[in-house]
Write a protein that holds these residues in place. Structure first.
Motif, PDB file in Angstrom:
ATOM      1  N   ALA B 437       0.827  -1.203   0.000  1.00 28.05           N
ATOM      2  CA  ALA B 437       0.000   0.000   0.000  1.00 28.05           C
ATOM      3  C   ALA B 437       0.866   1.260   0.000  1.00 28.05           C
ATOM      4  CB  ALA B 437      -0.928  -0.005   1.204  1.00 28.05           C
ATOM      5  N   VAL B 438       1.985   1.201   0.742  1.00 27.07           N
ATOM      6  CA  VAL B 438       2.902   2.356   0.752  1.00 27.07           C
ATOM      7  C   VAL B 438       3.450   2.585  -0.658  1.00 27.07           C
ATOM      8  CG1 VAL B 438       5.068   3.242   1.676  1.00 27.07           C
ATOM      9  CG2 VAL B 438       3.489   2.011   3.174  1.00 27.07           C
ATOM     10  N   THR B 439       3.803   1.475  -1.289  1.00 25.32           N
ATOM     11  CA  THR B 439       4.326   1.585  -2.661  1.00 25.32           C
ATOM     12  C   THR B 439       3.267   2.181  -3.594  1.00 25.32           C
ATOM     13  OG1 THR B 439       5.588  -0.393  -2.197  1.00 25.32           O
ATOM     14  CG2 THR B 439       5.483   0.296  -4.498  1.00 25.32           C
ATOM     15  N   LEU B 440       2.016   1.817  -3.337  1.00 24.07           N
ATOM     16  CA  LEU B 440       0.947   2.324  -4.200  1.00 24.07           C
ATOM     17  C   LEU B 440       0.786   3.841  -4.101  1.00 24.07           C
ATOM     18  CD1 LEU B 440      -1.870  -0.373  -4.015  1.00 24.07           C
ATOM     19  CD2 LEU B 440      -0.651   0.422  -6.032  1.00 24.07           C
ATOM     20  N   THR B 441       1.157   4.403  -2.945  1.00 26.35           N
ATOM     21  CA  THR B 441       1.072   5.866  -2.845  1.00 26.35           C
ATOM     22  C   THR B 441       2.029   6.513  -3.843  1.00 26.35           C
ATOM     23  OG1 THR B 441       2.702   5.943  -1.086  1.00 26.35           O
ATOM     24  CG2 THR B 441       0.377   5.858  -0.428  1.00 26.35           C
ATOM     25  N   TRP B 442       3.150   5.834  -4.097  1.00 27.11           N
ATOM     26  CA  TRP B 442       4.043   6.321  -5.159  1.00 27.11           C
ATOM     27  C   TRP B 442       3.339   6.222  -6.499  1.00 27.11           C
ATOM     28  CZ3 TRP B 442       9.343   7.780  -5.036  1.00 27.11           C
ATOM     29  CH2 TRP B 442       9.908   7.809  -3.753  1.00 27.11           C
ATOM     30  N   GLY B 443       2.568   5.157  -6.632  1.00 24.68           N
ATOM     31  CA  GLY B 443       1.842   4.958  -7.892  1.00 24.68           C
ATOM     32  C   GLY B 443       0.899   6.102  -8.186  1.00 24.68           C
ATOM     33  N   VAL B 444       0.241   6.614  -7.155  1.00 26.33           N
ATOM     34  CA  VAL B 444      -0.675   7.735  -7.358  1.00 26.33           C
ATOM     35  C   VAL B 444       0.098   8.952  -7.875  1.00 26.33           C
ATOM     36  CG1 VAL B 444      -2.263   9.326  -6.218  1.00 26.33           C
ATOM     37  CG2 VAL B 444      -2.286   6.908  -5.618  1.00 26.33           C
ATOM     38  N   GLY B 445       1.268   9.176  -7.275  1.00 27.61           N
ATOM     39  CA  GLY B 445       2.105  10.299  -7.715  1.00 27.61           C
ATOM     40  C   GLY B 445       2.566  10.120  -9.146  1.00 27.61           C
ATOM     41  N   LEU B 446       2.977   8.902  -9.460  1.00 31.63           N
ATOM     42  CA  LEU B 446       3.424   8.638 -10.836  1.00 31.63           C
ATOM     43  C   LEU B 446       2.271   8.813 -11.826  1.00 31.63           C
ATOM     44  CD1 LEU B 446       5.741   5.538 -10.304  1.00 31.63           C
ATOM     45  CD2 LEU B 446       6.425   7.865 -10.925  1.00 31.63           C
ATOM     46  N   LEU B 447       1.086   8.347 -11.425  1.00 31.37           N
ATOM     47  CA  LEU B 447      -0.082   8.506 -12.291  1.00 31.37           C
ATOM     48  C   LEU B 447      -0.385   9.990 -12.499  1.00 31.37           C
ATOM     49  CD1 LEU B 447      -2.490   7.329 -13.846  1.00 31.37           C
ATOM     50  CD2 LEU B 447      -3.756   7.233 -11.681  1.00 31.37           C
ATOM     51  N   ALA B 448      -0.308  10.757 -11.431  1.00 34.03           N
ATOM     52  CA  ALA B 448      -0.554  12.201 -11.541  1.00 34.03           C
ATOM     53  C   ALA B 448       0.457  12.838 -12.494  1.00 34.03           C
ATOM     54  CB  ALA B 448      -0.470  12.852 -10.166  1.00 34.03           C
ATOM     55  N   PHE B 449       1.702  12.423 -12.364  1.00 29.67           N
ATOM     56  CA  PHE B 449       2.754  12.981 -13.217  1.00 29.67           C
ATOM     57  C   PHE B 449       2.519  12.598 -14.680  1.00 29.67           C
ATOM     58  CE2 PHE B 449       7.152  13.318 -14.788  1.00 29.67           C
ATOM     59  CZ  PHE B 449       7.390  14.622 -14.411  1.00 29.67           C
ATOM     60  N   ALA B 450       2.125  11.340 -14.886  1.00 35.75           N
ATOM     61  CA  ALA B 450       1.843  10.890 -16.257  1.00 35.75           C
ATOM     62  C   ALA B 450       0.653  11.655 -16.836  1.00 35.75           C
ATOM     63  CB  ALA B 450       1.553   9.389 -16.258  1.00 35.75           C
ATOM     64  N   LEU B 451      -0.369  11.873 -16.018  1.00 40.82           N
ATOM     65  CA  LEU B 451      -1.539  12.610 -16.502  1.00 40.82           C
ATOM     66  C   LEU B 451      -1.168  14.054 -16.835  1.00 40.82           C
ATOM     67  CD1 LEU B 451      -4.326  11.308 -14.071  1.00 40.82           C
ATOM     68  CD2 LEU B 451      -4.091  10.820 -16.508  1.00 40.82           C
ATOM     69  N   LEU B 452      -0.274  14.632 -16.033  1.00 40.01           N
ATOM     70  CA  LEU B 452       0.202  15.990 -16.326  1.00 40.01           C
ATOM     71  C   LEU B 452       0.871  16.017 -17.700  1.00 40.01           C
ATOM     72  CD1 LEU B 452       0.937  18.953 -15.514  1.00 40.01           C
ATOM     73  CD2 LEU B 452       3.008  18.016 -14.479  1.00 40.01           C
ATOM     74  N   GLY B 453       1.774  15.040 -17.917  1.00 37.86           N
ATOM     75  CA  GLY B 453       2.492  14.989 -19.194  1.00 37.86           C
ATOM     76  C   GLY B 453       1.553  14.794 -20.367  1.00 37.86           C
ATOM     77  N   TRP B 454       0.621  13.874 -20.199  1.00 39.13           N
ATOM     78  CA  TRP B 454      -0.298  13.583 -21.303  1.00 39.13           C
ATOM     79  C   TRP B 454      -1.206  14.785 -21.563  1.00 39.13           C
ATOM     80  CZ3 TRP B 454      -4.139   8.831 -21.499  1.00 39.13           C
ATOM     81  CH2 TRP B 454      -4.547   8.653 -22.818  1.00 39.13           C
ATOM     82  N   SER B 455      -1.625  15.422 -20.514  1.00 39.45           N
ATOM     83  CA  SER B 455      -2.479  16.606 -20.693  1.00 39.45           C
ATOM     84  C   SER B 455      -1.731  17.696 -21.448  1.00 39.45           C
ATOM     85  CB  SER B 455      -2.933  17.147 -19.331  1.00 39.45           C
ATOM     86  OG  SER B 455      -3.651  16.179 -18.620  1.00 39.45           O
ATOM     87  N   VAL B 456      -0.470  17.882 -21.113  1.00 37.70           N
ATOM     88  CA  VAL B 456       0.314  18.915 -21.792  1.00 37.70           C
ATOM     89  C   VAL B 456       0.449  18.588 -23.276  1.00 37.70           C
ATOM     90  CG1 VAL B 456       2.627  19.922 -21.985  1.00 37.70           C
ATOM     91  CG2 VAL B 456       1.557  19.659 -19.739  1.00 37.70           C
ATOM     92  N   VAL B 457       0.675  17.315 -23.576  1.00 37.41           N
ATOM     93  CA  VAL B 457       0.785  16.921 -24.987  1.00 37.41           C
ATOM     94  C   VAL B 457      -0.521  17.216 -25.721  1.00 37.41           C
ATOM     95  CG1 VAL B 457       1.085  14.977 -26.562  1.00 37.41           C
ATOM     96  CG2 VAL B 457       2.540  15.182 -24.556  1.00 37.41           C
ATOM     97  N   ARG B 458      -1.640  16.934 -25.079  1.00 38.63           N
ATOM     98  CA  ARG B 458      -2.935  17.212 -25.728  1.00 38.63           C
ATOM     99  C   ARG B 458      -3.140  18.727 -25.897  1.00 38.63           C
ATOM    100  NH1 ARG B 458      -4.119  14.211 -29.060  1.00 38.63           N
ATOM    101  NH2 ARG B 458      -6.222  14.983 -29.141  1.00 38.63           N
ATOM    102  N   ILE B 459      -2.666  19.493 -24.919  1.00 42.16           N
ATOM    103  CA  ILE B 459      -2.782  20.954 -25.051  1.00 42.16           C
ATOM    104  C   ILE B 459      -1.961  21.422 -26.256  1.00 42.16           C
ATOM    105  CG2 ILE B 459      -2.213  23.171 -23.975  1.00 42.16           C
ATOM    106  CD1 ILE B 459      -2.733  21.750 -21.249  1.00 42.16           C
TER     107      ILE B 459
END
Lengths: 398, 472
Positions: B437-459
């Motif tokens: 579960a602790v590791t998964l909290t990193w996953g949330v951060g990584l997902l957020a970072f990936a979504l940021l990157g993908w959103s920027v590409v779409r922009i």
């Protein structure tokens, strides 16, 4: 561990947020155009009080900043690949990927009615009638040569749920032709010619909005047949005089270019070598040049485009074959002329080619008055029929 | 300046964050000053010409608050004057054109001036009114510092689209907040998720809605429903995405702004929907219009009148057009019906039926809201219920389903409290000592970072699409 994660996450996000402006500051001057998007990149706006006051500076700066983001082209290429290969969208960057072996553009569902076309065609036909009369008054003959654009030629390839505008295009083309013929303009309809030849799929490019060289050759023969029928005696390049060859180079068409050339295909550019080449002297925009008919890449692995025919669009190109016993021809029109010019010149003494989108020295009327061509050809694809600018602006003024 | 613009993400935001955090934490006034300056720059980005009106609104609130404080002579008159000035400004910029257009439609010879609606005026005006009224009521003390009050009214994360703050929501944080890495991380992650909701979901779904609402004679039953549902989802992801970004940014700077949404599409009645949708606006109308009019503690006839007034104003707050008035009255009718007529019977129905009931009504409501005029309202609603000029289904509808299949599929769980459920499960497991579960909290951060990157590409690919609530 959680604190480490928080610090690492914030550090990475902040680094990215700061890296982009640093990249823009360092590299924004390097590129001025976006090749795959076929457009110029936005220029940095000048900081003015008026722009700040009304907010236009902010919107212009956004355009410039977006256009010059570091790695933009690479990111957009990845995005295109994801849209095509992962998300499997039927339409990506305005190109239909669900049309079998060809790429066609996505067309809006909204259509113009035949009534709308009928109401606008009158003034256009009148301009062509004036041009026709002017050519005749100067001792020549005028022919309008109309081509179906690639999306019209391959309209059967559109998947059923998309609108190919098949009926609209047929109605618009027929209205245009009837209007010109009613004004006495000779109309050579290549849609009819190609259909008569069995509508071969290899007359048009799968990845570009133009025809290919087989289509250009069929058009050339149809034009010369029409001239012969009207009494002109000009030499014809027969199939025996030509050796068609497919270039090994990858071919980047205008459709595939929008997909960052990621659509797998075997489409290749085609050229033809003349068994006994007709020599010529060439002038582009008034300057003598040694540019050949086909401008080929330096190596076989380098890509080529439709611009290989005559080297692309020029305001004015003249090919002089030094055979005064033959008539002179003036060709004007869109880029469909380019491939055609590599064949047409061989049948005339001089071939003058104008692209009115780029040629600004004289009006077409004055050019004809000064040059006195024997034959004038307007070459246009049907998506431009109702465009009164560029090559559709044939009779400026009254 | 839109949160989903490159200039905001990669110029304004890093500049604001760096300048803010370079100032020592104990220099609270300087940090507030930094935020105020950046907020003014944020607003002025849309045109410096907008600043004088904003300054005037802040000035009215500040002076009005000082004069309306309990114990001041003529406090009531001062409060009334300040509220009236706010209303006049809002009325002039938002409703003059609508009013004159209707006079012209009645045959009167009036010219209709083109008055540009200043961005965010509906939001900051309501905050200003709330502040002055709360000071008059003694709920909050009059703010002595004009700069602090200005920051309350122009704080850039919520300036253009809310949430609509009341001074007590922010007062304590203005003087005694504490910025932490944990809050900044949570805020940044929420910002990334909000950006993705806007750019990846709302903007794509908006393509379907735009196509359907522009279809006219090509409308089919399927396309009308598809467009209506797409707009229902688009509006939620657009507005709640903005709110996520606003709340996330607020948290980065140490502010805890109030929630604006509580998964409105799980509602089982129109009444419940309005407890979950744009909550700060609902609270505003409840506290500053409905209750002063008498609220529920009056005759039924008076209650009906109060509800009609509140909902007509709610409609008009969203836009100066008759379809917004109709939309407001539509909800007034539904809420009155649930309150006085069929509410008790509704509660006895199975949950799924109530949910379908609520979603159909909400979707039809958004059609009234989205339509350009009353003619389009009739066209869309009649098409949805069978009278479509194009029949039942069309290739156009099929295209939108194929083209935006991913967004349509992802939008459903994203509009439901799936994320909260997962987060709660994760937290429970982490509390139990699970390393996974602790590791998964990193996953949330990584997902957020990936979504940021993908959103920027779409922009970069599609350009900046305006937020829907900017127009209000």
């Amino acid at each position: 561990m959680e604190r480490n994660f928080q610090r690492a996450f914030l550090a990475v996000v902040l680094a990215v947020l700061l890296a982009v402006p640093a990249g823009v500051a360092l590299w924004s001057h390097r590129e001025t155009s976006a090749y795959y998007e076929n457009r110029a990149l936005a220029e940095r706006p000048a900081l003015t009080w008026a722009g700040l006051w009304d907010g236009t500076f902010g919107s212009e700066l956004e355009s410039w900043y977006s256009d010059h983001a570091p790695g933009r082209t690479t990111l957009l290429k990845w995005d295109t690949a994801v849209q095509m290969e992962v998300l499997r969208r039927p339409v990506v960057n305005g190109i239909v990927l669900d049309a079998g072996d060809v790429l066609v553009p996505f067309l809006e569902y909204q259509e113009y009615t035949p009534v709308a076309y009928s109401s606008t065609v009158g003034p256009i036909a009148e301009e062509f009638a004036k041009l026709d009369a002017h050519v005749e008054a100067n001792g020549g003959s005028f022919y309008f040569v109309g081509f179906p654009e690639q999306r019209v030629y391959f309209q059967d390839a559109f998947p059923g749920y998309l609108n190919s505008h098949e009926d609209e295009a047929a109605a618009a083309d027929a209205i245009f032709r009837e209007a010109l013929e009613a004004e006495g303009v000779a109309f050579l309809d290549m849609r009819e010619v190609y259909d008569g030849l069995g509508h071969p799929a290899d007359f048009y490019s799968a990845v570009d909005h133009h025809y290919n060289y087989y289509g250009a050759y069929a058009a050339y023969r149809a034009i010369l047949d029409a001239l012969t029928a009207d009494g002109w005696d000009v030499p014809v390049l027969t199939e025996e005089d030509l050796t068609f060859q497919e270039l090994p180079n990858p071919y980047i068409g205008s459709r595939n270019r929008k997909l960052y050339n990621l659509w797998p295909n075997e489409d290749r550019a085609i050229i033809a070598a003349q068994a006994a080449p007709v020599p010529f002297t060439r002038y582009d925009n008034g300057t003598r040049t040694d540019k050949p008919l086909f401008v080929l890449p330096a190596a076989e692995d380098l890509p080529t485009t439709y611009d290989l025919y005559m080297g692309g669009d020029f305001g004015e190109t003249i090919l002089d074959t030094g055979r005064p016993e033959l008539p002179d021809v003036l060709v004007f029109g869109d880029s469909f002329t380019n491939a055609l010019e590599t064949l047409l010149y061989a049948s005339f003494d001089e071939m003058h080619a104008l692209d009115l989108r780029h040629y600004t020295e004289k009006t077409l009327k004055d050019y004809i008055t000064d040059y006195q061509p024997d034959i004038v050809l307007c070459v246009m694809n049907d998506t431009f029929y109702y465009t009164p600018t560029g090559n559709g602006d044939v009779w400026p003024g009254p | 300046m839109a949160f989903s613009s490159m200039t905001f993400l990669f110029a304004f935001l890093p500049a604001a964050v760096v300048c803010y955090f370079l100032l020592p934490a104990k220099w609270r006034t300087a940090r507030n000053g930094c935020l105020l300056l950046f907020s003014l720059a944020f607003y002025a980005w849309g045109g410096v010409r907008l600043l004088p009106l904003l300054a005037l609104s802040v000035g009215i609130s500040y002076v009005g608050g000082r004069l309306a404080a309990p114990g001041r002579p003529r406090a009531r008159a001062a409060m009334a004057a300040a509220v009236a000035l706010h209303v006049v400004l809002l009325g002039y910029f938002k409703y003059t054109g609508f009013f004159l257009e209707n006079l012209a439609a009645l045959g009167l010879s009036v010219s209709v001036p083109k008055i540009l609606l200043p961005a965010g005026i509906s939001f900051y005006t309501f905050q200003g009114i709330a502040y002055v009224v709360d000071v008059y009521r003694g709920t909050v003390p009059a703010e002595r510092s004009a700069a602090r009050l200005a920051l309350f009214m122009v704080f850039f994360p919520q300036l253009l689209q809310g949430p609509i703050l009341r001074y007590q929501d922010m007062a304590a944080d203005l003087t005694a907040r504490r910025e932490t890495a944990a809050d900044a991380t949570a805020g940044a992650i929420r910002f990334c998720f909000g950006l993705a909701k806007k750019v990846l979901l709302a903007d794509a779904l908006g393509q379907i809605a735009d196509g359907a609402f522009a279809a006219g004679g090509r409308l089919t039953v399927g396309l009308a429903w598809l467009g209506a549902l797409a707009y229902t989802l688009q509006l939620y992801f657009d507005f709640s995405g903005y709110t996520d970004m606003a709340l996330g940014l607020g948290r980065v700077f140490g502010f805890r702004l109030p929630e604006n949404f509580d998964y409105p599409y799980v509602s089982r009645s129109a009444t419940e929907f309005w407890r979950r949708w744009h909550r700060t606006l609902s609270f505003w109308f409840r506290d500053y219009v409905y209750i002063p009019l008498g609220g529920n503690r009056c005759s039924r006839r008076r209650q009906v009148f109060n509800l009609l007034v509140v909902w007509m104003l709610t409609g008009l707050w969203h836009g100066s057009a008759w379809n917004f008035v109709l939309w407001g009255l539509y909800y007034a009718a539904l809420l009155m019906g649930e309150k006085f007529l069929w509410g008790k019977r509704l509660e006895r129905l199975p949950g799924a039926v109530r949910h379908v009931y609520a979603m159909v009504l909400v979707t039809v409501g958004w059609v009234l809201f989205r339509s350009a005029d009353l003619g389009q309202v009739g066209q869309m609603v009649s098409a949805m219920f069978g009278a479509a000029p194009g029949g039942a289904w069309s290739g156009e509808a099929a295209y939108y389903v194929r083209q935006y299949a991913w967004e349509l599929v992802l939008a459903i769980p994203a509009a439901l409290p799936v994320k909260d459920w997962l987060a709660a499960r994760l937290e429970a497991r982490r509390a139990a000592g699970s390393r996974a579960a602790v590791t998964l909290t990193w996953g949330v951060g990584l997902l957020a970072f990936a979504l940021l990157g993908w959103s920027v590409v779409r922009i970069l690919s599609t350009g900046v699409q305006s937020f829907l609530y900017f127009q209000f």
